[in-house]
Design a protein around this motif. Structure first.
Motif, PDB file in Angstrom:
ATOM      1  N   LEU A  89       0.826  -1.210   0.000  1.00  0.00           N
ATOM      2  CA  LEU A  89       0.000   0.000   0.000  1.00  0.00           C
ATOM      3  C   LEU A  89       0.859   1.258   0.000  1.00  0.00           C
ATOM      4  N   GLY A  90       2.072   1.169   0.564  1.00  0.00           N
ATOM      5  CA  GLY A  90       2.963   2.334   0.568  1.00  0.00           C
ATOM      6  C   GLY A  90       3.858   2.434  -0.648  1.00  0.00           C
ATOM      7  N   GLY A 105      -0.612   4.484   0.843  1.00  0.00           N
ATOM      8  CA  GLY A 105      -0.414   4.255   2.271  1.00  0.00           C
ATOM      9  C   GLY A 105      -1.415   3.296   2.878  1.00  0.00           C
ATOM     10  N   GLY A 106      -1.002   2.614   3.938  1.00  0.00           N
ATOM     11  CA  GLY A 106      -1.846   1.610   4.585  1.00  0.00           C
ATOM     12  C   GLY A 106      -2.863   2.219   5.525  1.00  0.00           C
ATOM     13  N   THR A 124       0.094   6.077 -10.559  1.00  0.00           N
ATOM     14  CA  THR A 124      -0.245   5.402  -9.304  1.00  0.00           C
ATOM     15  C   THR A 124      -0.176   6.470  -8.214  1.00  0.00           C
ATOM     16  N   ALA A 125      -0.600   6.113  -7.005  1.00  0.00           N
ATOM     17  CA  ALA A 125      -0.552   7.092  -5.910  1.00  0.00           C
ATOM     18  C   ALA A 125       0.873   7.375  -5.440  1.00  0.00           C
ATOM     19  N   TYR A 126       1.822   6.479  -5.737  1.00  0.00           N
ATOM     20  CA  TYR A 126       3.228   6.693  -5.379  1.00  0.00           C
ATOM     21  C   TYR A 126       3.821   7.718  -6.343  1.00  0.00           C
ATOM     22  N   PRO A 127       4.208   8.920  -5.849  1.00  0.00           N
ATOM     23  CA  PRO A 127       4.550  10.009  -6.766  1.00  0.00           C
ATOM     24  C   PRO A 127       6.040  10.182  -7.074  1.00  0.00           C
ATOM     25  N   HIS A 128       6.932   9.467  -6.363  1.00  0.00           N
ATOM     26  CA  HIS A 128       8.370   9.798  -6.397  1.00  0.00           C
ATOM     27  C   HIS A 128       9.090   9.067  -7.535  1.00  0.00           C
ATOM     28  N   ARG A 129       8.466   9.049  -8.696  1.00  0.00           N
ATOM     29  CA  ARG A 129       8.942   8.212  -9.799  1.00  0.00           C
ATOM     30  C   ARG A 129      10.293   8.635 -10.350  1.00  0.00           C
ATOM     31  N   LYS A 130      10.579   9.915 -10.298  1.00  0.00           N
ATOM     32  CA  LYS A 130      11.807  10.408 -10.938  1.00  0.00           C
ATOM     33  C   LYS A 130      12.995  10.414  -9.983  1.00  0.00           C
ATOM     34  N   ALA A 131      12.785   9.982  -8.743  1.00  0.00           N
ATOM     35  CA  ALA A 131      13.894   9.938  -7.780  1.00  0.00           C
ATOM     36  C   ALA A 131      14.908   8.872  -8.189  1.00  0.00           C
ATOM     37  N   ILE A 159      -5.001   9.968   5.550  1.00  0.00           N
ATOM     38  CA  ILE A 159      -5.422  10.966   4.555  1.00  0.00           C
ATOM     39  C   ILE A 159      -6.700  11.624   5.047  1.00  0.00           C
ATOM     40  N   PRO A 160      -6.703  12.955   5.130  1.00  0.00           N
ATOM     41  CA  PRO A 160      -7.897  13.629   5.659  1.00  0.00           C
ATOM     42  C   PRO A 160      -9.053  13.631   4.672  1.00  0.00           C
TER      43      PRO A 160
END
Length: 459
Positions: free
Chosen positions: A140-141, A193-194, A364-371, A451-452
């Protein structure tokens, strides 16, 4: 099976542990012993209906609850004082369909069990290294590991999720999310995230054939830090995507720098690839071996054994190699570490056709693709008297590195980060809030950094 009845409403079913039970102390314990919480009830679910009943039971009675699989929530988000823990760790079936190259994996499985069950069919799923991490939260993360650059994150291989979500004012129901139905929930489950939207009970993953892999380990002494760390950061994203690698700088008291990695290829090929590292500084120990993949998972798991029980961890992403000043920050902080159990660990993610960076940050919800790399800064200790000093050291370290790195990995959560939604989710924050509003409008699934359910965030 046991069940807890009340005069009215839904019964609590599954294996129930309450204070006073001989197994209560072991059942309440978290991986991070910095947290010691005392739940009112822990229910070990054994089937989906137990999960549904537990959510209903808690909602009907207004009891706070948390969701737990592998207990590895670094900030103790999967435990609660005086409430209910819904634990899925006894839901641990793994069914492999080799013909269609998929595996149906219940969310209570720890990584070591997933690797072993898949290896029996000579298959693999890209995952992490800690053997007792739960597949639930890892996926999930995001899920980073030593197959990431070739096969993507764990969540990139997720095809379907079965999840128990809140329903109406007091209910709960199971739904299935895949590309055809509830595709927005599948999107959010790939890095969002979980514990945010519901309780995942089963995943369907794409799996890959695997046999032998080649692994390496190179050790240098502390004096080589300012040569080795920049060399690794230049080399790691540029080398073939069949090779994913790590580097760990220990506290000066220990005085070592260790790089490890795994290649989908031969030992001879790996020796060629690591030449730039071998020619940097003065390596004091070098190991290159070709081993069955399952042995490689055990080799990389060794670093997670015999660790101090209490810790503080934070993370960040590197989009380019650290400049000289950034390496100096690492040297200075590890020269003045609170104890010998303090480290900086990095893993390569991007570059050279990496499967991680080929995907769009919004796909996808994971945004750090270019790291290019992920960082983990950690301090560990045993005695409570050391806690404040260690936490402050990690917080100051993060602040000092901030000019050179970005964001944080949601599986390395950090309560000290003020704008944590932006740090974890970047450009995807508002879409995740929309998914939250749709599937959990009453904010049933909540914890300190859930997540709010709110309007658009101001960014």
């Amino acid at each position: 099976m046991t069940q807890k009845r009340n005069t009215a409403g839904t019964p609590l079913t599954g294996r129930i542990v309450v204070p006073g039970n001989p197994s209560y102390n072991a059942a309440r314990m978290e991986y991070n012993r910095r947290f010691s919480k005392f739940p009112r009830i822990i229910v070990f679910c054994q089937r989906t209906q137990d999960v549904i009943n537990a959510v209903k039971w808690a909602r009907e009675r207004g009891v706070r609850f948390r969701v737990r699989s592998g207990r590895h929530s670094y900030e103790g988000f999967s435990s609660v004082n005086g409430g209910l823990i819904i634990d899925v760790s006894e839901m641990n079936s793994v069914k492999v369909d080799r013909k269609n190259m998929v595996a149906h994996i219940q969310t209570g499985n720890p990584l070591a069990r997933v690797y072993r069950k898949l290896w029996n069919k000579r298959l693999a799923l890209p995952g992490g290294t800690a053997p007792d991490v739960g597949i639930a939260g890892l996926t999930l993360g995001g899920g980073i590991g030593l197959l990431s650059r070739k096969y993507g994150l764990t969540c990139d291989n997720l095809k379907q999720v079965k999840m128990v979500v809140a329903s109406g004012r007091r209910g709960a129901k199971p739904i299935i999310a895949n590309e055809k139905k509830h595709s927005d929930l599948l999107w959010a489950s790939r890095g969002g995230g979980g514990g945010n939207f519901g309780i995942a009970t089963e995943y369907t993953f794409r799996v890959r054939p695997i046999q032998n892999v080649s692994i390496y380990s190179i050790t240098w002494k502390w004096r080589d830090l300012e040569k080795v760390f920049p060399a690794w950061q230049r080399w790691a994203p540029a080398v073939t995507n069949r090779l994913t690698s790590t580097i760990e700088v220990a506290a000066k008291q220990v005085g070592t720098i260790v790089s490890t990695g795994q290649l989908l290829g031969s030992g001879e090929e790996l020796r060629r690839f690591i030449q730039p590292l071998l020619q940097t500084g003065n390596p004091v120990k070098v190991m290159v071996r070709t081993v069955p993949f399952i042995e490689a998972t055990q080799f990389f798991a060794q670093g997670d054994l015999n660790l101090e029980p209490k810790f503080k961890i934070t993370g960040a992403f590197g989009f380019k190699p650290l400049p000289r000043e950034g390496v100096r920050v690492i040297r200075d902080f590890l020269s003045h570490a609170p104890n010998q159990h303090s480290t900086v660990w990095c893993q390569s993610l991007g570059g050279a056709g990496s499967a991680v960076s080929r995907i769009s940050p919004t796909a996808t919800a994971y945004p750090h693709r270019k790291a290019e790399t992920v960082y983990e800064l950690s301090a560990r200790w045993r005695n409570d008297g050391e806690q404040q000093r260690n936490i402050q050291w990690v917080t100051r370290f993060r602040k000092a590195l901030r000019p050179f790195v970005k964001g944080d990995y949601v599986n390395f959560p950090d309560l000290q980060i003020k704008n944590w939604p932006k740090a974890y989710y970047g450009v995807n924050v508002n879409r995740l809030k929309r998914v939250k509003r749709k599937y959990d409008p009453h904010n049933v699934f909540r914890f300190a950094q859930s997540i709010p359910v709110g309007k658009k965030s101001r960014q």
